[in-house]
Design a protein around this motif. Structure first.
Motif, short mmCIF file in Angstrom:
data_model
loop_
_atom_site.label_atom_id
_atom_site.label_comp_id
_atom_site.label_asym_id
_atom_site.label_seq_id
_atom_site.Cartn_x
_atom_site.Cartn_y
_atom_site.Cartn_z
N GLN A 1 -7.97 -0.41 -0.21
CA GLN A 1 -7.79 0.99 -0.64
C GLN A 1 -8.56 1.95 0.27
O GLN A 1 -8.13 3.09 0.48
N SER B 1 0.08 3.53 -3.12
CA SER B 1 -1.30 4.03 -3.07
C SER B 1 -1.44 5.15 -2.04
O SER B 1 -2.03 6.20 -2.32
N ASN C 1 -6.24 2.36 3.05
CA ASN C 1 -5.16 3.24 2.62
C ASN C 1 -5.60 4.70 2.67
O ASN C 1 -4.83 5.60 3.02
N GLY D 1 0.78 -1.24 0.00
CA GLY D 1 0.00 0.00 0.00
C GLY D 1 0.81 1.28 0.00
O GLY D 1 0.22 2.37 0.00
N ARG E 1 -3.22 -0.50 -10.18
CA ARG E 1 -3.85 -1.01 -8.96
C ARG E 1 -5.32 -1.25 -9.26
O ARG E 1 -6.14 -0.34 -9.22
#
Length: 473
Positions: A288, A67, A291, A64, A328
């Motif tokens: 995500q 991201s 994240n 991660g 991604r």
């Protein structure tokens, strides 16, 4: 006579970029590290310490990192700060590693930056070799280029992703006021240690004592993702050791609500400064969303937000909505749908599999996989097995990629011979996988409900992006 689109590099610049990259590739590879900051520190001194010219947010972890770094960049930009961002490795073009104002620096700037500091690099090479050490690594040089480019711009804040580890990572010549640790897993064990505690100890090295230059005193804040207990213990001990404030996912900040939406997900986030509603994130997967909560907390910490001070909610919404995160779970084709994902370890593969299972309803899903030979290949294949109906194994063109026949034998042991197809190149693999996916359609009908996912490595995702005609982002 040739014509070029605005901002497009000329053939001459691209040829010179290839020469620069060839020179850099002759150096110590970036997947190899030595526990020393001596060379990069000496180079920074010769360059006048450009990394001291701006504050920084530093991001380490196993999964991660890129991201989170891209999300932090987008949020800062919408909060009216000029950003410099460095990430690695790149997907398609080397200039992606150094971004200013949210975009890769021009090819010409990349070349000029390298040539300007090249004499100083050679000085450090000579000093190191005279002392019995290696020349500077490729990653050390590109890190120095990024820090120099940021100072030249100049930027208001640098958002820096580590390469490997943290303590001895070349990026760690900065003293960031915000240190972010994403989830830690077992990866690069040859260099970082055999267990989570050892790896966490290396990552924790980016958490440092605040600076006090006699004029301005700056405290350090550590933003920590949820971790296994043995990793969290190491991180918290490090924070206590350097007197850094700590904000933990699940405690001081968290994802309160997540709803799947067209093209991404709708979020409600508990930040350090309060609750942020109606956030659209154009990325897929629960990982995500988490994240995003890390990125929000990092930016809040940078601005000093707390219970009595919330950031501009409209700017936060605009920032998240603008996030672009190539490679991604990126859709590059429809009918059949083709996704690219850079998952390159078991943790990333599990997150990919979870997103595919919960957010999509494919009648048939075909995987295209090429993995680097030094990765946990069995762990990656195991994580992806439940979601792929068939698997096409291939080679992404990198000298580090696993031999196709060896990869096929590993895959057959888990998927069975009838589910595994071998293709010599990624282009061949894509053609084969799309053909397999199209088999769900009746003759003459449009393809629907079928998908292809290309994964296993950042290199694999990057090569596939180029094959689909996508420009570097």
């Amino acid at each position: 006579m040739t014509t070029e689109r605005p901002g497009e590099p000329s053939p001459v610049d691209l040829a010179e970029l290839a020469l620069v990259e060839a020179e850099l590739d002759r150096r110590w590879p970036e997947n190899k590290i030595e526990p020393s900051l001596t060379r990069i520190s000496a180079l920074m001194d010769l360059l006048g310490s450009p990394q001291r010219n701006y504050p920084a947010i530093h991001v380490a972890g196993t999964n991660g990192k890129t991201s989170v770094t891209r999300m932090v960049d987008a949020l800062l930009t919408h909060l009216h700060r000029r950003t410099g961002r460095t990430t690695s490795p790149h997907l398609q073009l080397a200039t992606e590693r150094i971004s200013i104002d949210g975009a890769p620096i021009p090819v010409r700037t990349y070349i000029d930056t390298y040539r300007e500091i090249e004499p100083y690099i050679k000085m450090i090479d000579q000093q190191s070799e005279a002392a019995g050490g290696p020349v500077m690594s490729k990653f050390e040089v590109t890190t120095a280029m990024a820090y120099a480019a940021f100072a030249e711009a100049p930027v208001d804040v640098a958002v820096v992703e580590t390469g490997l580890g943290g303590k001895w990572d070349a990026t760690n010549v900065i003293d960031a006021q915000v240190a972010v640790i994403t989830p830690i897993g077992l990866d690069h064990v040859d260099y970082l240690g055999p267990d989570l505690a050892s790896i966490a100890g290396e990552k924790a090295g980016i958490i440092k004592t605040g600076r006090d230059d006699g004029i301005v005193s700056t405290d350090t804040v550590a933003i920590l993702a949820e971790q296994a207990p043995e990793a969290m213990d190491v991180l918290l001990r490090r924070a206590v050791e350097v007197d850094a404030a700590v904000a933990r996912e699940g405690s001081e900040f968290k994802v309160l609500r997540r709803q799947i939406a067209v093209g991404g997900q709708q979020l409600e986030l508990q930040g350090l400064g309060g609750v942020y509603h109606d956030i659209f994130l154009p990325l897929h997967g629960e990982h995500q969303a988490r994240n995003a909560s890390l990125a929000l907390a990092a930016v809040e910490a940078f601005f000093g937000a707390g219970q009595d001070r919330q950031l501009d909610a409209d700017a936060i919404r605009a920032g998240f909505a603008s996030v672009i995160n190539p490679g991604r779970l990126e859709r590059v084709r429809s009918a059949p749908t083709v996704f690219l994902d850079a998952a390159h370890n078991p943790q990333g593969a599990k997150a990919l599999a979870a997103a595919l299972s919960t957010e999509f309803d494919f009648r048939k899903l075909v995987g295209v996989v090429s993995v680097m030979h030094d990765k946990d290949i069995d762990g990656i294949l195991d994580a992806l097995e439940p979601v792929f109906d068939e698997l096409v194994v291939t080679h992404n063109g990198s000298p580090r990629a696993m031999d196709v026949e060896d990869l096929a034998s590993r895959a057959v042991a888990r998927y069975g011979d009838e589910r595994v197809v071998v293709a010599p190149t990624l282009a061949d693999a894509l053609e084969t996988a799309i053909g397999l996916a199209e088999e769900v359609a009746e003759p003459g009908e449009a393809v629907s409900g079928a998908g292809v996912v290309v994964t296993g490595s950042v290199v694999t995702a990057g090569v596939a992006r180029s094959l689909f005609g996508k420009d570097p982002v």
